[in-house]
Write an enzyme that holds these catalytic residues in place. Structure first.
Site, PDB file in Angstrom:
ATOM      1  N   THR A  43       1.984   1.386  -7.134  1.00  0.00           N
ATOM      2  CA  THR A  43       0.714   0.712  -6.854  1.00  0.00           C
ATOM      3  C   THR A  43       0.232   0.884  -5.416  1.00  0.00           C
ATOM      4  O   THR A  43      -0.925   0.589  -5.124  1.00  0.00           O
ATOM      5  CB  THR A  43       0.867  -0.801  -7.083  1.00  0.00           C
ATOM      6  OG1 THR A  43       1.920  -1.272  -6.211  1.00  0.00           O
ATOM      7  CG2 THR A  43       1.207  -1.125  -8.535  1.00  0.00           C
ATOM      8  N   CYS A  73       3.783   4.798  -3.769  1.00  0.00           N
ATOM      9  CA  CYS A  73       4.635   4.176  -4.782  1.00  0.00           C
ATOM     10  C   CYS A  73       3.761   4.003  -6.033  1.00  0.00           C
ATOM     11  O   CYS A  73       2.712   4.642  -6.155  1.00  0.00           O
ATOM     12  CB  CYS A  73       5.262   2.874  -4.288  1.00  0.00           C
ATOM     13  SG  CYS A  73       4.115   1.536  -3.902  1.00  0.00           S
ATOM     14  N   HIS A 104     -12.268   0.032  11.555  1.00  0.00           N
ATOM     15  CA  HIS A 104     -12.151  -1.353  12.032  1.00  0.00           C
ATOM     16  C   HIS A 104     -10.714  -1.804  12.248  1.00  0.00           C
ATOM     17  O   HIS A 104     -10.470  -2.673  13.087  1.00  0.00           O
ATOM     18  CB  HIS A 104     -12.815  -2.307  11.025  1.00  0.00           C
ATOM     19  CG  HIS A 104     -14.310  -2.296  11.109  1.00  0.00           C
ATOM     20  ND1 HIS A 104     -15.119  -3.225  10.483  1.00  0.00           N
ATOM     21  CD2 HIS A 104     -15.163  -1.447  11.756  1.00  0.00           C
ATOM     22  CE1 HIS A 104     -16.397  -2.955  10.728  1.00  0.00           C
ATOM     23  NE2 HIS A 104     -16.456  -1.872  11.492  1.00  0.00           N
ATOM     24  N   ASP A 110       8.441   6.680  -3.269  1.00  0.00           N
ATOM     25  CA  ASP A 110       9.571   6.334  -4.130  1.00  0.00           C
ATOM     26  C   ASP A 110       9.468   7.195  -5.393  1.00  0.00           C
ATOM     27  O   ASP A 110       8.651   8.131  -5.469  1.00  0.00           O
ATOM     28  CB  ASP A 110       9.630   4.818  -4.407  1.00  0.00           C
ATOM     29  CG  ASP A 110       8.536   4.332  -5.350  1.00  0.00           C
ATOM     30  OD1 ASP A 110       7.668   5.133  -5.740  1.00  0.00           O
ATOM     31  OD2 ASP A 110       8.548   3.135  -5.701  1.00  0.00           O
ATOM     32  N   HIS A 166     -13.095  -4.684  17.823  1.00  0.00           N
ATOM     33  CA  HIS A 166     -11.980  -4.544  16.875  1.00  0.00           C
ATOM     34  C   HIS A 166     -10.640  -4.434  17.604  1.00  0.00           C
ATOM     35  O   HIS A 166      -9.612  -4.831  17.055  1.00  0.00           O
ATOM     36  CB  HIS A 166     -12.215  -3.350  15.958  1.00  0.00           C
ATOM     37  CG  HIS A 166     -13.497  -3.458  15.193  1.00  0.00           C
ATOM     38  ND1 HIS A 166     -13.702  -4.429  14.235  1.00  0.00           N
ATOM     39  CD2 HIS A 166     -14.647  -2.759  15.274  1.00  0.00           C
ATOM     40  CE1 HIS A 166     -14.924  -4.310  13.753  1.00  0.00           C
ATOM     41  NE2 HIS A 166     -15.531  -3.309  14.368  1.00  0.00           N
TER      42      HIS A 166
HETATM   43  C1  RB5 Z   1       8.529   1.104  -9.155  1.00  0.00           C
HETATM   44  O1  RB5 Z   1       8.642   0.873 -10.514  1.00  0.00           O
HETATM   45  C2  RB5 Z   1       7.387   0.265  -8.577  1.00  0.00           C
HETATM   46  O2  RB5 Z   1       7.728  -1.083  -8.581  1.00  0.00           O
HETATM   47  C3  RB5 Z   1       7.059   0.725  -7.179  1.00  0.00           C
HETATM   48  O3  RB5 Z   1       6.747   2.079  -7.194  1.00  0.00           O
HETATM   49  C4  RB5 Z   1       5.862   0.081  -6.500  1.00  0.00           C
HETATM   50  O4  RB5 Z   1       4.737   0.108  -7.321  1.00  0.00           O
HETATM   51  C5  RB5 Z   1       6.084  -1.234  -5.896  1.00  0.00           C
HETATM   52  O5  RB5 Z   1       5.172  -1.819  -5.292  1.00  0.00           O
END
Ligand code: RB5
Length: 143
Positions: A67, A65, A98, A8, A133
């Site tokens: 996180t 993304c 695994h 993203d 597994h």
């Molecule tokens: C975008 O601001 C953020 O929410 C997205 O990149 C991601 O971290 C969502 O899990």
């Protein structure tokens, strides 16, 4: 081995770093976007990469993304997709060994580019161990 990759807006710049690594090391990949830092919705991009795996067009997926969490949640809703959000190389190794993870998710706001490349190298170079597994993966498929 062909990698499908997408991000993203939060992951766009890290995606470009990863693509540069693939270019330098001759690892084939398909880029499903996004192609700028303009805001987009991560489930849309997770779906594109998962579809490429489900059709057999690619062998592994990488989703970036902010996180890695949203991408992991989105990817894991798809049949036959096992996505692991990794912030260290040990987790990347175990996700393959695994869990036979076929998608790696990464957080551009969490993990630096140097470590991300090490995580990717570890993920792509580790084989699934199988055995006991495999039975657990069968159980996952029945959930
Ligand atoms: C975008 O601001 C953020 O929410 C997205 O990149 C991601 O971290 C969502 O899990």
């Amino acid at each position: 081995m062909i990698i499908s990759i997408a991000a993203d807006h939060a992951g766009y710049e890290l995606k470009e770093v990863i693509k540069n690594y693939f270019d330098m090391t001759d690892i084939p990949y398909m880029d499903f976007g996004t192609n700028s830092t303009e805001a987009v919705d991560y489930p849309v991009y997770a779906q594109k990469v998962c579809a490429a795996l489900q059709t057999g067009e690619s062998d592994f997926g990488i989703l970036v993304c902010g996180t890695g969490i949203g991408m992991a949640i989105a990817a894991n809703k798809h049949k036959d997709i096992r996505a692991a959000n990794c912030t260290d190389t040990y987790s990347a190794k175990m996700a393959r060994l695994h869990n036979d993870a076929n998608v790696l998710t990464l957080g551009s706001r969490v993990t630096g580019a140097g470590l991300v490349l090490d995580i990717i190298k570890q993920f792509l170079s580790t084989e699934f161990e199988g055995g006991r597994h495999s039975e657990r993966l069968d159980m996952l498929n029945m959930l």
